[in-house]
Scaffold this motif. Structure first.
Motif, PDB file in Angstrom:
ATOM      1  N   SER A  40       0.841  -1.204   0.000  1.00 56.47           N
ATOM      2  CA  SER A  40       0.000   0.000   0.000  1.00 56.47           C
ATOM      3  C   SER A  40       0.873   1.250   0.000  1.00 56.47           C
ATOM      4  O   SER A  40       0.591   2.224  -0.713  1.00 56.47           O
ATOM      5  N   GLY A  41       1.951   1.231   0.790  1.00 59.86           N
ATOM      6  CA  GLY A  41       2.878   2.359   0.808  1.00 59.86           C
ATOM      7  C   GLY A  41       3.601   2.528  -0.514  1.00 59.86           C
ATOM      8  O   GLY A  41       3.771   3.649  -1.008  1.00 59.86           O
ATOM      9  N   ILE A  42       4.042   1.419  -1.099  1.00 53.23           N
ATOM     10  CA  ILE A  42       4.706   1.473  -2.404  1.00 53.23           C
ATOM     11  C   ILE A  42       3.769   2.074  -3.448  1.00 53.23           C
ATOM     12  O   ILE A  42       4.165   2.949  -4.234  1.00 53.23           O
ATOM     13  N   SER A  43       2.529   1.600  -3.452  1.00 50.79           N
ATOM     14  CA  SER A  43       1.542   2.077  -4.428  1.00 50.79           C
ATOM     15  C   SER A  43       1.299   3.576  -4.286  1.00 50.79           C
ATOM     16  O   SER A  43       1.208   4.295  -5.282  1.00 50.79           O
ATOM     17  N   ALA A  44       1.201   4.055  -3.034  1.00 54.93           N
ATOM     18  CA  ALA A  44       0.944   5.481  -2.796  1.00 54.93           C
ATOM     19  C   ALA A  44       2.093   6.344  -3.322  1.00 54.93           C
ATOM     20  O   ALA A  44       1.868   7.365  -3.993  1.00 54.93           O
ATOM     21  N   ALA A  45       3.320   5.947  -3.009  1.00 56.66           N
ATOM     22  CA  ALA A  45       4.477   6.727  -3.465  1.00 56.66           C
ATOM     23  C   ALA A  45       4.609   6.688  -4.980  1.00 56.66           C
ATOM     24  O   ALA A  45       4.919   7.700  -5.618  1.00 56.66           O
TER      25      ALA A  45
ATOM     26  N   GLU B 152       2.074   9.032  -6.555  1.00 53.57           N
ATOM     27  CA  GLU B 152       2.480  10.443  -6.425  1.00 53.57           C
ATOM     28  C   GLU B 152       3.496  10.831  -7.494  1.00 53.57           C
ATOM     29  O   GLU B 152       3.544  11.979  -7.934  1.00 53.57           O
TER      30      GLU B 152
ATOM     31  N   TYR C 228       3.796   0.425   6.238  1.00 55.45           N
ATOM     32  CA  TYR C 228       3.371   1.356   5.179  1.00 55.45           C
ATOM     33  C   TYR C 228       4.539   2.284   4.798  1.00 55.45           C
ATOM     34  O   TYR C 228       4.833   2.477   3.613  1.00 55.45           O
ATOM     35  N   SER C 229       5.195   2.858   5.815  1.00 54.86           N
ATOM     36  CA  SER C 229       6.312   3.775   5.543  1.00 54.86           C
ATOM     37  C   SER C 229       7.502   3.059   4.935  1.00 54.86           C
ATOM     38  O   SER C 229       8.221   3.629   4.109  1.00 54.86           O
TER      39      SER C 229
ATOM     40  N   TYR D 289       6.464   2.869   1.372  1.00 57.51           N
ATOM     41  CA  TYR D 289       6.413   4.209   0.775  1.00 57.51           C
ATOM     42  C   TYR D 289       7.824   4.747   0.519  1.00 57.51           C
ATOM     43  O   TYR D 289       8.134   5.233  -0.583  1.00 57.51           O
ATOM     44  N   GLU D 290       8.680   4.656   1.532  1.00 59.83           N
ATOM     45  CA  GLU D 290      10.033   5.210   1.404  1.00 59.83           C
ATOM     46  C   GLU D 290      10.867   4.449   0.383  1.00 59.83           C
ATOM     47  O   GLU D 290      11.713   5.036  -0.299  1.00 59.83           O
TER      48      GLU D 290
ATOM     49  N   ARG E 280       9.643   5.791  -2.988  1.00 61.87           N
ATOM     50  CA  ARG E 280      10.069   7.187  -3.144  1.00 61.87           C
ATOM     51  C   ARG E 280      11.560   7.267  -3.442  1.00 61.87           C
ATOM     52  O   ARG E 280      11.999   7.979  -4.366  1.00 61.87           O
TER      53      ARG E 280
END
Length: 336
Positions: A85-90, A93, A300-301, A304-305, A308
């Motif tokens: 979910s974090g990967i998808s969000a970043a 963006e 999640y982070s 995401y990180e 990113r």
């Protein structure tokens, strides 16, 4: 009827080649012309073909993802959906897509990674695990494709990565149990070829040593497949010992659930008879009975990180090559 580049060019009063350069965000085109072309695209509801755009840019705007096992198995562990979910969000963006590379064995994973990299379908790869012999990472490097690991690689100078400080987190968890009066503390870990399991074992061992508690191999349990049922069976064996453990550190909440089931079946109380602290803080923890004290690793982070950082690296704007995501203990009923 499908709108073409020629129609966009006609409305904007430019050539089709100029429209192509605007789509690829060429610095040779003025901001004013870019604005006019983009307004024409919006009015005509024209959406550039992703494949054609990749040919112009020589980029796919897609990141490949490699899990430590088949998607079907991995998705059963709550860590992976949270990290994805974090990967998808970043990625969203940054206007990137994600592509899952699948395989039930390491050889199948290698073949899948070769296919997506050599066919030019991805610009970089996120590997969602770090192992002692990470053949997938070595293959991606050999193919000259940017890669990042979720977890700490053996050679952290040569590889981008995102991780927690798992040694320190496990040290704090174990020391808390020691401060609560425990000396017989069991350690339930995942496959010891994974760096995260070794790091948490290191933190556990260090806490015992610094508090003058003897390390006993009989309290160390390795569950390679992270299955609740296997943790349940192994805990039943420990409960038969004359000096059964009075506390448990579990490196994954799924393992902790199996441990708790065995304890409850033996008519022992949690945390009065056996205290438990685990890792990952999955959503089920607060609904289990008793609710599970767990280290929130912020999956999640981590996801995401990782996305990113690798995307910014590919764009040449990254501010480093690693990120350490903080952890915190979420207190619930399984610990005092």
């Amino acid at each position: 009827m499908k709108i073409t580049i020629k129609e966009v060019a006609k409305m904007a009063g430019v050539s089709p080649s100029t429209v192509s350069r605007v789509i690829s965000d060429s610095p040779r085109i003025s901001d004013e012309t870019k604005k006019e072309v983009r307004e024409a695209m919006e009015k005509l509801k024209y959406h550039p073909n992703a494949i054609a755009r990749s040919l112009v840019n020589k980029a796919t705007n897609t990141v490949g993802i490699v899990m430590p096992q088949s998607v079907e198995k991995a998705i059963l562990n709550p860590f992976f959906p949270q990290a994805l979910s974090g990967i998808s969000a970043a990625a969203h963006e940054q206007n990137y897509c994600i592509l899952l590379s699948t395989g039930n064995t390491e050889e199948e994973q290698l073949e899948s990674v070769r296919n997506i990299v050599m066919s030019g379908r991805v610009d970089g790869v996120i590997i969602m695990y770090s192992s002692v012999d990470n053949l997938v990472l070595e293959e991606v490097k050999r193919l000259g494709t940017p890669a990042i690991i979720i977890g700490k690689p053996l050679d952290s100078k040569e590889t981008m990565y995102v991780d927690n400080d798992n040694v320190e987190a496990a040290f704090k968890v174990t020391e808390r149990l020691i401060n609560n009066g425990h000396k017989r503390i069991a350690f339930f870990g995942g496959y010891f070829k994974f760096i995260v399991s070794l790091d948490r074992l290191d933190g556990y061992t260090r806490a015992l040593k610094e508090n003058n508690i003897e390390f006993e191999k009989k309290y160390i349990v390795e569950i390679a497949d992270l299955l609740k049922e296997n943790a349940y069976e192994r805990m039943k064996e420990l409960l038969k010992l004359d000096n059964r453990p009075t506390a448990v550190v579990a490196t994954d909440d799924v393992l902790a659930f199996g441990v708790m089931d065995a304890i409850k079946e033996a008519k022992l109380k949690i945390p009065e008879d056996i205290e438990i602290i685990s890792f990952n803080n999955v959503p089920y923890d607060e609904f289990y009975s008793p609710s599970l004290t767990s280290v929130d690793i912020d999956a999640y982070s981590l996801g995401y990180e990782s996305a990113r950082l690798i995307i910014e690296n590919m764009k040449g704007i990254a501010d480093g090559d690693k990120v350490i995501v903080p952890t915190r203990i979420i207190d619930r009923e399984s610990s005092r």
